[in-house]
Structures are given as C-alpha cells and as structure tokens.
Design an enzyme around this catalytic site. Sequence first.
Site, mmCIF file in Angstrom:
data_model
loop_
_atom_site.group_PDB
_atom_site.id
_atom_site.type_symbol
_atom_site.label_atom_id
_atom_site.label_comp_id
_atom_site.label_asym_id
_atom_site.label_seq_id
_atom_site.Cartn_x
_atom_site.Cartn_y
_atom_site.Cartn_z
ATOM 1 C CB CYS A 116 65.412 60.301 15.530
ATOM 2 S SG CYS A 116 64.993 59.233 14.125
ATOM 3 N N PRO A 117 63.675 57.774 17.280
ATOM 4 C CG PRO A 117 61.548 56.863 17.044
ATOM 5 C CD PRO A 117 62.260 58.165 17.112
#
Length: 314
Positions: A156-157
């Site tokens: 997840c950025p």
Amino acid sequence: MKSPVHRCRDVEHGRGLQRIPISKDVITSSSASAMWFIRDVCGIVCAVITWLLVLYAEFVVLFVMLLPSKNLTYSIVNGTLFNTLAFLALASHLRAMCTDPGAVPKGNATKEYIESLQLKPGQVVYKCPKCCSIKPDRAHHCSVCKRCIRKMDHHCPWVNNCVGENNQKYFVLFTMYIALISLHALLMVVFHFLYCFEDDWTKCSSFSPPATVILLILLCFEGLLFLIFTSVMFGTQVHSICTDETGIERLKGETGKWGKVPCWEAMQVAFGGPFSLSWCSPFTGLSCRKSPADHVSVPQGEIIEEDVIEIPLN
C-alpha cells in the site's frame, strides 16, 4: 525430540517431489517491534499527502465549523470526538508504516543455514531468486520492499509499506478510523450548511462566505472520497482475515493449499489475542507473548544457485 521443522511432511509419495511448507518459526525475520521504514519516493509522498489531508480536515473542522459556533457543548463534544479519531488514525498510520510486516531475512539461502534447519532427506525448500531467501509457506516477494513478506496481502503506497502478517491490524485500524472521521466530517459539514442557511453567513464562520463555502466543499469532497475508499478497504481486509486468505493469494489462485483457521480464531491471531478494547488500539503489539522471540542468526556462506533445493544437499 523433533526438529524445529517437525510440521514439514515427507515427500515420499511414490514419485516426484512436492513443495514442503517451511514454518515461520524456522525462518524468522527481525522483531516486529523493531523500527522499519521503506525508502520509496512514491510511498513517502503518498504518506505525506495522507497526513496533509488529515491536517486539512482538522483545520476546517476546528477553525471553520467548531470554534465560530455559538453552541459550546456542540463544539466541545464534536471537537473531542473528531480529534480523538484523527489522532488514532494517524497513530495507526505510523504503526502500519513503521512496523516490519513480516520480512524474511535476505540472503539466507546458504548451505550452512539449510543444514541448520535439520530437514529430512526427501524434503524440498524453495529459494526466492530475487532476494535469495528461503521462502516460508504463504510468503511472497514485494518488488518495492525488495523482501519476501509472510502472508503478504498487498503493498500500500498510502502507508509506504506492505500489509503483511505483523502489521495488518494497524492497517485495518487506519482504514477504520479514516472512514469514521470522514463520516463525522461529512455530518458536521451538512449541519454547518443548514445552520449557515438559517443564519447570517458572516456570523457562522470567521472566514468570508466565499472562502467558507470553498473550504467546506473541498472537505465534503475529501470526506466522501475517503469514506468510500477506506470503507471498501476495511471490508476487504476483514474479509481476508476471516477467510484466512490474503489478497495476493486470491489473485494467484493459491486457495486451499494450507489448513485454514476459523474466522474468530483468525481475528484473534491478527489482532493479538482475545477480544478486548486493545483491538481498537494502535499502541498494543500484535503478539500476546510477554517476551519477544529470540532472533535466529543466519549462518554465513555462499548462496545456493538452485531455486528448488532438495534434501540432502550435494
């Protein structure tokens, strides 16, 4: 006395070799309590944007809606609730970002290390060709973290990290608290618009009417967008925990290759113990153990070239 890999199965089933699941108790990573940070420019930018968006919501809620309000009780109750949820959301974000998600030590695919596992003849282990580590069961390689991650769900950025075995709780809490503050902000925006329509716009905010409208519309758009996004992510993560199946396992069709645990038991494992208020706290650890597990040192040596390693070693 059985070896640490007593859960491995023999593969003498008449022909061929089958993959042997390697327990996470054998192939260990660094402690989940140790500091962890991924130096990825995209992830860092996304994490900073996340904090800025929460701080923007704080600014609008406090200085546009609550402080100018004539109802002191309304301001205190909603201000306390919103700030508490925002604090928990940011704390959960930090824990999800700075917690080791379950990384497997790099470069442990050596003859010396494999021999230290005390595997039986006929067993097979798999080496990750990218990070040269022995992959435990249900581990996948992340190209951003550049490590194999145990029970990796996805990278997840927005938290600049993988969501894996050790930090899934914090990611679930992050999505939950962001959804709650988004819903709360939307409700306050609606009530504030109704209040301003009934009263003089110059008295319902310390800003000019055009600035007030623009700030409230931007907050409304932000709250609606993140309410939908985080609610979906929260539901997806809870479903993954209850079905004992990560997102990447569903995408790769790796279902049914391990013994699944019941939903409630999986929730207790993910959130660190029996149900309690600590489930909602980002300040508690994942494990119920009173003392951290001893770190297993990886014997030094040359990396084995083969990706499929048969026992005994040549």
